[in-house]
Design a protein around this motif. Structure first.
Motif, PDB file in Angstrom:
ATOM      1  N   LEU A  68      17.030 155.208 -21.003  1.00 55.74           N
ATOM      2  CA  LEU A  68      15.795 155.520 -21.687  1.00 55.74           C
ATOM      3  C   LEU A  68      16.033 155.847 -23.225  1.00 55.74           C
ATOM      4  N   GLY A  69      17.327 156.304 -23.425  1.00 51.05           N
ATOM      5  CA  GLY A  69      17.593 156.501 -24.732  1.00 51.05           C
ATOM      6  C   GLY A  69      16.794 157.975 -25.191  1.00 51.05           C
ATOM      7  N   VAL A  70      16.588 158.947 -24.106  1.00 53.31           N
ATOM      8  CA  VAL A  70      16.282 160.005 -24.521  1.00 53.31           C
ATOM      9  C   VAL A  70      16.997 161.019 -24.462  1.00 53.31           C
ATOM     10  N   SER A  71      16.568 162.328 -24.710  1.00 53.14           N
ATOM     11  CA  SER A  71      17.400 163.710 -24.545  1.00 53.14           C
ATOM     12  C   SER A  71      17.348 163.985 -23.111  1.00 53.14           C
ATOM     13  N   LYS A  72      18.163 165.214 -22.707  1.00 52.53           N
ATOM     14  CA  LYS A  72      18.138 165.847 -21.435  1.00 52.53           C
ATOM     15  C   LYS A  72      16.734 166.605 -21.304  1.00 52.53           C
ATOM     16  N   GLN A  73      16.336 167.351 -22.481  1.00 53.22           N
ATOM     17  CA  GLN A  73      14.997 167.780 -22.485  1.00 53.22           C
ATOM     18  C   GLN A  73      13.951 167.086 -22.365  1.00 53.22           C
ATOM     19  N   ALA A  74      13.899 165.763 -22.905  1.00 49.94           N
ATOM     20  CA  ALA A  74      12.882 165.020 -22.868  1.00 49.94           C
ATOM     21  C   ALA A  74      12.712 164.379 -21.343  1.00 49.94           C
ATOM     22  N   LEU A  75      13.838 164.101 -20.829  1.00 52.42           N
ATOM     23  CA  LEU A  75      13.664 163.685 -19.472  1.00 52.42           C
ATOM     24  C   LEU A  75      13.429 164.847 -18.559  1.00 52.42           C
ATOM     25  N   ASN A  76      13.824 166.162 -18.620  1.00 55.16           N
ATOM     26  CA  ASN A  76      13.608 166.925 -17.584  1.00 55.16           C
ATOM     27  C   ASN A  76      12.490 167.233 -16.952  1.00 55.16           C
ATOM     28  N   THR A  77      11.341 167.437 -17.846  1.00 54.04           N
ATOM     29  CA  THR A  77       9.977 167.514 -17.021  1.00 54.04           C
ATOM     30  C   THR A  77       9.340 166.587 -16.562  1.00 54.04           C
ATOM     31  N   PRO A  78       9.697 165.415 -16.882  1.00 55.93           N
ATOM     32  CA  PRO A  78       8.953 164.118 -16.095  1.00 55.93           C
ATOM     33  C   PRO A  78       9.810 163.915 -14.735  1.00 55.93           C
ATOM     34  N   LEU A  79      11.242 163.931 -14.790  1.00 58.64           N
ATOM     35  CA  LEU A  79      11.805 163.860 -13.896  1.00 58.64           C
ATOM     36  C   LEU A  79      11.761 164.828 -12.731  1.00 58.64           C
ATOM     37  N   ARG A  80      11.457 166.216 -13.076  1.00 57.55           N
ATOM     38  CA  ARG A  80      11.524 167.179 -12.115  1.00 57.55           C
ATOM     39  C   ARG A  80      10.072 166.943 -11.721  1.00 57.55           C
ATOM     40  N   GLN A  81       8.905 166.580 -12.126  1.00 54.90           N
ATOM     41  CA  GLN A  81       7.639 166.435 -11.817  1.00 54.90           C
ATOM     42  C   GLN A  81       7.685 165.219 -10.524  1.00 54.90           C
ATOM     43  N   LEU A  82       8.453 164.251 -10.704  1.00 55.24           N
ATOM     44  CA  LEU A  82       8.699 163.171  -9.834  1.00 55.24           C
ATOM     45  C   LEU A  82       9.293 163.703  -8.754  1.00 55.24           C
ATOM     46  N   ILE A  83      10.327 164.357  -8.725  1.00 53.95           N
ATOM     47  CA  ILE A  83      11.216 165.039  -7.606  1.00 53.95           C
ATOM     48  C   ILE A  83      10.225 166.104  -6.903  1.00 53.95           C
ATOM     49  N   GLU A  84       9.468 166.831  -7.544  1.00 62.47           N
ATOM     50  CA  GLU A  84       8.562 167.755  -6.801  1.00 62.47           C
ATOM     51  C   GLU A  84       7.357 167.070  -6.153  1.00 62.47           C
ATOM     52  N   MET A  85       6.891 165.830  -6.499  1.00 63.58           N
ATOM     53  CA  MET A  85       5.818 165.073  -5.981  1.00 63.58           C
ATOM     54  C   MET A  85       6.471 164.299  -4.921  1.00 63.58           C
ATOM     55  N   GLY A  86       7.695 164.343  -4.722  1.00 63.33           N
ATOM     56  CA  GLY A  86       8.152 163.506  -3.619  1.00 63.33           C
ATOM     57  C   GLY A  86       8.285 162.107  -3.801  1.00 63.33           C
ATOM     58  N   LEU A  87       8.481 161.360  -4.984  1.00 63.89           N
ATOM     59  CA  LEU A  87       8.401 160.185  -5.516  1.00 63.89           C
ATOM     60  C   LEU A  87       9.888 159.764  -5.774  1.00 63.89           C
ATOM     61  N   VAL A  88      10.637 160.870  -6.355  1.00 64.25           N
ATOM     62  CA  VAL A  88      12.182 160.424  -6.389  1.00 64.25           C
ATOM     63  C   VAL A  88      13.001 161.420  -5.693  1.00 64.25           C
ATOM     64  N   ASP A  89      14.165 161.149  -5.187  1.00 61.08           N
ATOM     65  CA  ASP A  89      14.950 161.993  -4.529  1.00 61.08           C
ATOM     66  C   ASP A  89      16.424 162.099  -5.460  1.00 61.08           C
ATOM     67  N   ALA A  90      16.767 163.211  -5.642  1.00 62.73           N
ATOM     68  CA  ALA A  90      17.907 163.658  -6.461  1.00 62.73           C
ATOM     69  C   ALA A  90      19.001 163.904  -5.339  1.00 62.73           C
ATOM     70  N   VAL A  91      19.953 163.020  -5.380  1.00 65.43           N
ATOM     71  CA  VAL A  91      21.122 163.312  -4.107  1.00 65.43           C
ATOM     72  C   VAL A  91      22.334 163.541  -4.830  1.00 65.43           C
ATOM     73  N   ALA A  92      23.054 164.489  -4.493  1.00 69.61           N
ATOM     74  CA  ALA A  92      24.459 164.845  -4.993  1.00 69.61           C
ATOM     75  C   ALA A  92      25.493 163.844  -4.656  1.00 69.61           C
ATOM     76  N   ASP A  93      26.197 163.334  -5.794  1.00 71.73           N
ATOM     77  CA  ASP A  93      27.186 162.387  -5.465  1.00 71.73           C
ATOM     78  C   ASP A  93      28.333 162.845  -4.519  1.00 71.73           C
ATOM     79  N   ALA A  94      28.595 161.835  -3.816  1.00 71.50           N
ATOM     80  CA  ALA A  94      29.485 162.161  -2.771  1.00 71.50           C
ATOM     81  C   ALA A  94      30.842 162.382  -3.270  1.00 71.50           C
ATOM     82  N   ALA A  95      31.332 161.746  -4.400  1.00 64.58           N
ATOM     83  CA  ALA A  95      32.556 162.097  -4.944  1.00 64.58           C
ATOM     84  C   ALA A  95      32.374 163.334  -6.001  1.00 64.58           C
ATOM     85  N   ASP A  96      31.351 163.583  -6.747  1.00 64.37           N
ATOM     86  CA  ASP A  96      31.297 164.495  -7.850  1.00 64.37           C
ATOM     87  C   ASP A  96      30.053 165.208  -7.347  1.00 64.37           C
ATOM     88  N   LYS A  97      29.870 166.486  -6.898  1.00 67.00           N
ATOM     89  CA  LYS A  97      28.801 167.146  -6.414  1.00 67.00           C
ATOM     90  C   LYS A  97      27.873 167.421  -7.623  1.00 67.00           C
TER      91      LYS A  97
END
Length: 154
Positions: A68-97
């Motif tokens: 996306l070429g954006v900062s963490k701050q710019a992505l934080n809110t929309p990604l959090r909203q998508l996760i909270e709405m149940g549209l995106v799942d964020a899963v811890a990586d098996a090798a690096d939690k």
């Protein structure tokens, strides 16, 4: 209208005409998806997130930031909203939690597919009207215009 068989436009009026057509094409390309997203309280930024996660399931948050070429701050809110709405799942990586891998949920995949179909239908119609030979030139043009290397070898 610019003749696709002639050299690239060089004078100001041709460039302005190209910009005008590009503006209206982008407006048409995003209008229906924007309306669908708006009904859910979402915006174009959410669409970009869904698009890239659908294109690359398991993409890391860091990878998404790079795409996306954006900062963490710019992505934080929309990604959090998508996760909270149940549209995106964020899963811890098996090798690096500490690393989160992103996937579309079933509902997120349905929404992304709906948005994709709207835009694919528009592109298919435009390519049919322009002629299939126009597709190669259009793809080359967009690739040349894009500052990013998409890594697909195109």
């Amino acid at each position: 209208m610019i003749d696709v068989n002639s050299p690239p436009p060089c004078d100001d009026s041709d460039l302005r005409a190209a910009m005008e057509h590009f503006f209206f094409a982008y407006q048409a390309f995003t209008a229906r998806p924007d309306a669908i997203l708006e009904r859910r309280g979402l915006a174009r930024v959410h669409h970009r997130v869904l698009f890239f996660i659908a294109r690359e399931p398991g993409l890391s948050v860091k990878g998404l930031l790079a795409k996306l070429g954006v900062s963490k701050q710019a992505l934080n809110t929309p990604l959090r909203q998508l996760i909270e709405m149940g549209l995106v799942d964020a899963v811890a990586d098996a090798a690096d939690k500490r690393m989160k891998r992103l996937y579309l949920s079933a509902e997120g995949a349905r929404l992304e597919a709906t948005l994709y179909r709207e835009q694919a239908r528009l592109l298919e119609g435009a390519l049919a009207r322009a002629g299939l030979d126009a597709a190669g030139g259009w793809l080359a043009f967009n690739h040349a215009l894009s500052p990013r290397d998409d890594g697909d070898g195109a």
